[in-house]
Design a protein around this motif. Structure first.
Motif, PDB file in Angstrom:
ATOM      1  N   THR A  95      -5.913   9.853  -0.565  1.00  0.00           N
ATOM      2  CA  THR A  95      -6.040   8.508  -1.855  1.00  0.00           C
ATOM      3  C   THR A  95      -4.598   7.972  -1.704  1.00  0.00           C
ATOM      4  O   THR A  95      -3.459   8.178  -1.689  1.00  0.00           O
ATOM      5  CB  THR A  95      -5.921   9.335  -3.167  1.00  0.00           C
ATOM      6  OG1 THR A  95      -7.334  10.373  -3.185  1.00  0.00           O
ATOM      7  CG2 THR A  95      -6.280   8.349  -4.057  1.00  0.00           C
TER       8      THR A  95
ATOM      9  N   TYR B   3      -5.640  -1.359  -6.868  1.00  0.00           N
ATOM     10  CA  TYR B   3      -6.784  -0.704  -7.012  1.00  0.00           C
ATOM     11  C   TYR B   3      -6.490   0.735  -6.308  1.00  0.00           C
ATOM     12  O   TYR B   3      -5.663   0.661  -5.276  1.00  0.00           O
ATOM     13  CB  TYR B   3      -8.094  -1.143  -6.514  1.00  0.00           C
ATOM     14  CG  TYR B   3      -7.891  -1.854  -5.160  1.00  0.00           C
ATOM     15  CD1 TYR B   3      -8.631  -0.869  -4.257  1.00  0.00           C
ATOM     16  CD2 TYR B   3      -7.325  -3.003  -4.777  1.00  0.00           C
ATOM     17  CE1 TYR B   3      -8.508  -1.333  -2.961  1.00  0.00           C
ATOM     18  CE2 TYR B   3      -7.497  -3.303  -3.690  1.00  0.00           C
ATOM     19  CZ  TYR B   3      -8.057  -2.708  -2.429  1.00  0.00           C
ATOM     20  OH  TYR B   3      -8.067  -3.128  -1.211  1.00  0.00           O
ATOM     21  N   GLN B   4      -7.296   1.648  -6.373  1.00  0.00           N
ATOM     22  CA  GLN B   4      -7.156   3.160  -5.655  1.00  0.00           C
ATOM     23  C   GLN B   4      -8.365   3.337  -4.793  1.00  0.00           C
ATOM     24  O   GLN B   4      -9.326   2.746  -5.042  1.00  0.00           O
ATOM     25  CB  GLN B   4      -7.145   4.255  -6.539  1.00  0.00           C
ATOM     26  CG  GLN B   4      -6.936   5.584  -6.182  1.00  0.00           C
ATOM     27  CD  GLN B   4      -6.757   6.748  -7.117  1.00  0.00           C
ATOM     28  OE1 GLN B   4      -7.621   6.697  -7.912  1.00  0.00           O
ATOM     29  NE2 GLN B   4      -5.638   7.188  -6.987  1.00  0.00           N
ATOM     30  N   TYR B   5      -8.130   3.748  -3.641  1.00  0.00           N
ATOM     31  CA  TYR B   5      -9.235   4.158  -2.501  1.00  0.00           C
ATOM     32  C   TYR B   5      -9.043   5.234  -1.775  1.00  0.00           C
ATOM     33  O   TYR B   5      -7.840   5.640  -1.843  1.00  0.00           O
ATOM     34  CB  TYR B   5      -9.430   2.834  -2.012  1.00  0.00           C
ATOM     35  CG  TYR B   5      -8.302   2.652  -0.754  1.00  0.00           C
ATOM     36  CD1 TYR B   5      -8.817   2.854   0.853  1.00  0.00           C
ATOM     37  CD2 TYR B   5      -7.119   2.059  -0.912  1.00  0.00           C
ATOM     38  CE1 TYR B   5      -8.096   2.810   1.766  1.00  0.00           C
ATOM     39  CE2 TYR B   5      -6.296   1.982   0.232  1.00  0.00           C
ATOM     40  CZ  TYR B   5      -6.245   2.363   1.542  1.00  0.00           C
ATOM     41  OH  TYR B   5      -5.782   2.236   2.299  1.00  0.00           O
ATOM     42  N   ASP B   6      -9.944   5.862  -1.214  1.00  0.00           N
ATOM     43  CA  ASP B   6      -9.896   6.929  -0.154  1.00  0.00           C
ATOM     44  C   ASP B   6      -9.883   6.477   0.960  1.00  0.00           C
ATOM     45  O   ASP B   6     -10.912   5.885   1.554  1.00  0.00           O
ATOM     46  CB  ASP B   6     -10.888   7.838  -0.613  1.00  0.00           C
ATOM     47  CG  ASP B   6     -10.835   8.508  -2.089  1.00  0.00           C
ATOM     48  OD1 ASP B   6      -9.402   8.816  -2.437  1.00  0.00           O
ATOM     49  OD2 ASP B   6     -11.784   9.042  -2.517  1.00  0.00           O
TER      50      ASP B   6
ATOM     51  N   TRP C 222      -3.077   3.854  -2.896  1.00  0.00           N
ATOM     52  CA  TRP C 222      -3.026   2.406  -3.819  1.00  0.00           C
ATOM     53  C   TRP C 222      -2.842   1.363  -3.122  1.00  0.00           C
ATOM     54  O   TRP C 222      -1.853   1.363  -2.188  1.00  0.00           O
ATOM     55  CB  TRP C 222      -1.848   2.657  -5.126  1.00  0.00           C
ATOM     56  CG  TRP C 222      -2.555   3.726  -5.997  1.00  0.00           C
ATOM     57  CD1 TRP C 222      -1.983   5.076  -6.128  1.00  0.00           C
ATOM     58  CD2 TRP C 222      -3.088   3.406  -7.290  1.00  0.00           C
ATOM     59  NE1 TRP C 222      -2.502   5.808  -7.129  1.00  0.00           N
ATOM     60  CE2 TRP C 222      -3.072   4.710  -7.754  1.00  0.00           C
ATOM     61  CE3 TRP C 222      -3.731   2.386  -7.909  1.00  0.00           C
ATOM     62  CZ2 TRP C 222      -3.867   5.051  -9.108  1.00  0.00           C
ATOM     63  CZ3 TRP C 222      -4.443   2.511  -9.160  1.00  0.00           C
ATOM     64  CH2 TRP C 222      -4.444   3.928  -9.840  1.00  0.00           C
TER      65      TRP C 222
ATOM     66  N   GLU D  24       0.969  -1.324   0.055  1.00  0.00           N
ATOM     67  CA  GLU D  24       0.141   0.023  -0.060  1.00  0.00           C
ATOM     68  C   GLU D  24       1.031   1.126   0.076  1.00  0.00           C
ATOM     69  O   GLU D  24       1.853   1.163   0.609  1.00  0.00           O
ATOM     70  CB  GLU D  24      -0.865  -0.099   1.286  1.00  0.00           C
ATOM     71  CG  GLU D  24      -1.995   1.240   1.417  1.00  0.00           C
ATOM     72  CD  GLU D  24      -2.758   1.119   2.444  1.00  0.00           C
ATOM     73  OE1 GLU D  24      -3.939   0.164   2.289  1.00  0.00           O
ATOM     74  OE2 GLU D  24      -2.333   1.683   3.362  1.00  0.00           O
TER      75      GLU D  24
ATOM     76  N   SER E  87       0.936   5.807  -1.560  1.00  0.00           N
ATOM     77  CA  SER E  87       0.227   7.035  -2.295  1.00  0.00           C
ATOM     78  C   SER E  87       0.658   6.843  -3.737  1.00  0.00           C
ATOM     79  O   SER E  87       0.077   7.420  -4.579  1.00  0.00           O
ATOM     80  CB  SER E  87       0.588   8.180  -1.819  1.00  0.00           C
ATOM     81  OG  SER E  87       2.034   8.365  -1.818  1.00  0.00           O
ATOM     82  N   ASN E  88       1.753   6.038  -4.034  1.00  0.00           N
ATOM     83  CA  ASN E  88       2.133   5.987  -5.615  1.00  0.00           C
ATOM     84  C   ASN E  88       1.841   4.572  -6.127  1.00  0.00           C
ATOM     85  O   ASN E  88       2.433   3.560  -5.447  1.00  0.00           O
ATOM     86  CB  ASN E  88       3.726   6.434  -5.370  1.00  0.00           C
ATOM     87  CG  ASN E  88       4.177   6.465  -6.973  1.00  0.00           C
ATOM     88  OD1 ASN E  88       3.852   5.609  -7.875  1.00  0.00           O
ATOM     89  ND2 ASN E  88       5.089   7.533  -7.079  1.00  0.00           N
ATOM     90  N   ALA E  89       1.352   4.563  -7.151  1.00  0.00           N
ATOM     91  CA  ALA E  89       0.802   3.081  -7.805  1.00  0.00           C
ATOM     92  C   ALA E  89       2.117   2.284  -8.101  1.00  0.00           C
ATOM     93  O   ALA E  89       2.373   1.216  -7.960  1.00  0.00           O
ATOM     94  CB  ALA E  89       0.034   3.264  -8.959  1.00  0.00           C
TER      95      ALA E  89
END
Length: 245
Positions: A117, A104-107, A119, A66, A68-70
């Motif tokens: 936000t 996937y991305q989530y908040d 990843w 996990e 913040s950068n994919a």
């Protein structure tokens, strides 16, 4: 609809119904006259069962990340999975395969703070072996790398199930033959011939999950997980049709 038309429909329906009944009666009569006089068709079935110790252990693990950068998330998954596969290939007794890979991305909403936000991603790795000790030792090494255990279970291998079914088939046919012989004597007949033999081997030999150890990714000295085999019931059904005379 006029009475004339309605009457015509009823007449057609009655004719069709009579035709169907006549066809059914003809079919039943034909079945009844298949055997010569003095012969009787005997239909019976038997089921053989055996509890067999499970011989195949399966472990499913996953690596999670996990950020913040994919790119960071995917690089983490890719690099750890590469090391995990390299380690797994060194265990000749254990087969390995990768599974679902998802990013996937989530908040995330911290309490009293602003939404962030992020990843998140994961990929699974499945291990299979008949050598339980080799697999469990490898699973512990993978957990030490950061893999998390999804499930750990025993089941009966296809090869062992087929071997057991073959032995059950012989005893099931013997029992069915014995029952046909007894039925023949009860009917006052002197002999019988088996006309149809149907062997049903459809069964589900999956085993319930038995989890004994979960990953602790904060520890670098990881004890291997533990698992003990259970038993699976193997069944085989035999149905025969015999002609007594």
């Amino acid at each position: 609809m006029t009475n004339e038309k309605f009457s015509g429909v009823v007449t057609i329906f009655v004719v069709l119904l009579v035709g169907m009944m006549a066809g059914a009666c003809t079919s039943v009569h034909a079945q009844q006259t298949l055997l010569p006089e003095g012969q009787t068709l005997i239909t019976l079935s038997v089921t053989e069962r055996m509890n067999v110790e499970q011989d195949l252990v399966i472990a499913s693990l996953r690596i999670e990340a996990e950020d913040s950068n994919a790119s960071v998330v995917q690089n983490r998954i890719n690099s750890v999975m590469a090391r995990g596969l390299e380690q797994a290939r060194e265990a000749n007794e254990v087969s390995q395969s990768t599974g679902y890979y998802n990013v996937y991305q989530y908040d995330r909403q911290p309490q009293g703070g602003r939404a962030e936000t992020l990843w998140r991603g994961s990929q699974s790795l499945t291990l299979e072996a008949k050598d339980a000790q080799a697999l469990l030792a490898l699973a512990g090494e993978l957990q030490a790398m950061g893999f998390v255990m999804n499930q750990l279970s025993y089941q009966l291998s296809t090869e062992r199930a087929d071997e057991v079914r073959d032995s059950l088939m012989e005893s099931a046919i013997a029992r069915a033959t014995e029952k046909a012989e007894r039925a023949t004597r009860a009917l006052g007949k002197s002999r019988f011939d088996i006309a149809v033999l149907d062997v049903d081997t459809s069964s589900d030999y999956s085993a319930p999950v038995m989890m004994r150890s979960m990953a602790d990714t904060g520890s670098r000295e990881m004890a291997p997980p533990n698992a003990e085999p259970g038993e699976t019931e193997v069944t085989l059904n035999v149905r025969i049709q015999a002609v007594a005379q």
